[in-house]
Design a protein around this motif. Structure first.
Motif: not given
Length: 216
Positions: A46, A69, A72-73, A97, A146-147, A150, A152, A155
């Motif tokens: 991250l 960004r 995601a974690w 974000h 939630r992840g 994102s 992202s 992940l």
């Protein structure tokens, strides 16, 4: 497909991780020694620490604080803020974000709530509850959602998220992660698991534990 993440013998707490690569559209499992918690790897990926030049490449460029960004974690315990209701735990990171993620958040939230196995009739109470009012499984579901929201490119998932969830939920969550990959072929998923935690997903590659040693 092109390389999404490249890790080159990164030394973390005396453990030298094997060099590995995750391609776009690929899911992998990184199996760690029992004394190296997944969060330590996540902290480095991250961009929370200064990394040796070329040790970690994300999208072909060296990873740093300004480029994290796209990653995601998802911690094993959900990583939720205890005094916020689940709706705020899920939505606030997106609002802070990335404005582009705000437009269809309710539709995407509904999609992933259903995907992780939450019945619609329970959604209002679930989203209004604070973490200490939920069962452990529900807390993990909230962190997973939630992840997923994102969007992202990469992940990162603590393999402990899958520990002890039982035969009913494991294939459901495996399917959720596969769905996440299939929605965008540029994405990747890395499950980081300690040696004592079973592999949760029949992914394309299993990366062995790091070895003890000095700087690579």
């Amino acid at each position: 497909m092109e390389p999404l993440l490249q890790v080159q013998r990164l030394n973390i707490d005396g453990h030298i991780l094997p060099s590995f690569m995750i391609m776009q559209g690929e899911g992998c499992v990184l199996r760690l020694p029992d004394d190296l918690p997944p969060v330590r790897i996540a902290d480095h990926l991250l961009g929370r620490y200064l990394l040796p030049p070329g040790a970690v490449l994300f999208g072909g460029r060296e990873l740093n604080l300004t480029r994290r960004r796209g990653i995601a974690w998802i911690p094993a315990g959900g990583g939720l803020i205890s005094n916020l209701p689940i709706w705020e735990n899920i939505a606030l990171p997106l609002w802070y974000h990335d404005e582009a993620l705000q437009t269809d958040i309710e539709d995407r939230l509904a999609f992933w709530l259903e995907a992780v196995g939450l019945e619609r009739k329970h959604w209002p109470n679930f989203l209004a509850a604070e973490p200490d009012e939920l069962e452990e499984l529900e807390i993990r579901q909230a962190g997973l959602v939630r992840g997923l929201l994102s969007r992202s490119n990469l992940l990162l998932v603590d393999g402990g998220l899958f520990a002890g969830i039982g035969a009913r939920w494991q294939p459901v969550w495996e399917g959720v992660l596969q769905n996440y990959l299939e929605q965008d072929k540029d994405r990747g998923v890395l499950i980081i698991t300690e040696g004592t935690v079973g592999l949760p997903w029949p992914v394309a590659a299993v990366i062995g534990a790091g070895t003890r040693g000095g700087a690579a």
